[in-house]
Enzyme design. Structure first.
Site, short mmCIF file in Angstrom:
data_model
loop_
_atom_site.label_atom_id
_atom_site.label_comp_id
_atom_site.label_asym_id
_atom_site.label_seq_id
_atom_site.Cartn_x
_atom_site.Cartn_y
_atom_site.Cartn_z
N ASP A 9 0.86 -1.17 0.00
CA ASP A 9 0.00 0.00 0.00
C ASP A 9 0.91 1.23 0.00
OD1 ASP A 9 -2.37 1.61 0.40
OD2 ASP A 9 -1.79 1.75 2.51
N ASP A 11 -0.14 5.12 1.10
CA ASP A 11 -0.35 6.02 2.24
C ASP A 11 -0.44 5.23 3.54
OD1 ASP A 11 -1.29 8.79 0.81
OD2 ASP A 11 -2.01 7.05 -0.29
N ASP A 166 -1.70 -0.85 5.88
CA ASP A 166 -2.02 -0.32 7.21
C ASP A 166 -3.51 -0.24 7.49
OD1 ASP A 166 -2.37 1.88 5.32
OD2 ASP A 166 -2.56 3.15 7.09
#
Length: 223
Positions: A9, A11, A166
């Site tokens: 991922d 961000d 996240d």
């Protein structure tokens, strides 16, 4: 020969883009005559792409403003894209560790143009192929399509790949793709939230990525 694929991922995993996203969101809200939000109130909405972000931060009762808000947010975020955004400490070391022995790609719900520009300006672009942002394919996370596209590009089965992220979007996408999942706790979700998702791996520092995936490599070699 590379027999491992790592899908990151963006961000909250590779980069901390929170400051610039908060700036763009609050400039948008102010321009529309609404009150700005605290950083934490914006961060909890991240991970689903800009369209969902805008709808969420507008809040109930302001749905009619969402359509007006999209181009305003796009303008402000483009203007402030890399003012406060940073690569998390330890990320470059981890990428250097894996670049010769693993394929690495990025799958994010951030718009493709912003994704490409961020990776370029932060000197991360050379580590990844492919880079799949929102709009690159018909599906986006938590659907498994972009993750499976990475595996096909590398010629690897899904079980030789790890989705690293996240948020619940990343873990759900990795699980749907039949891949290993790795939740990171330095991003936009708390450690408790990540652990509750029960990913295969949970790590608390980017340096933990170094040497972490021996289990995946072992399973791949035995297959």
């Amino acid at each position: 020969m590379k027999n491992l694929g790592l899908i990151f991922d963006l961000d909250g995993t590779l980069i901390d883009s929170g400051p610039d996203l908060v700036t763009a969101v609050n400039l948008t809200l102010t321009e529309l005559g609404l009150a700005p939000l605290a950083s934490n109130d914006v961060s909890r909405y991240l991970g689903h792409g800009p369209g969902r972000l805008i709808r969420d931060v507008m809040g109930p009762g302001h749905e009619d403003l969402a359509e007006r808000a999209f181009p305003i947010f796009n303008r402000h975020y483009t203007e402030h894209l890399v003012e406060g955004t940073l690569v998390y400490g330890g990320v470059r070391d981890a990428l250097e560790h894996w670049r010769r022995s693993a394929f690495m790609g990025v799958v994010t719900n951030k718009e493709q143009g912003w994704t490409d520009e961020l990776l370029r300006q932060l000197a991360l672009a050379a580590y990844f192929d492919p880079v799949l942002g929102h709009g690159a394919l018909p599906e986006h996370k938590p659907a498994p399509g972009p993750l499976l596209a990475c595996a096909r590009r590398w010629g690897l089965p899904p079980r030789s790949c790890v989705m690293i992220g996240d948020s619940e979007v990343d873990i759900h996408a990795g699980r749907a793709a039949g891949m290993w999942t790795c939740g990171v706790t330095w991003g936009n979700r708390s450690a408790a939230q990540i652990e509750a998702l029960a990913p295969d791996f949970v790590i608390h520092d980017p340096m933990d990525l170094i040497g972490l995936f021996d289990t995946v490599i072992s399973v791949t070699e035995q297959a």
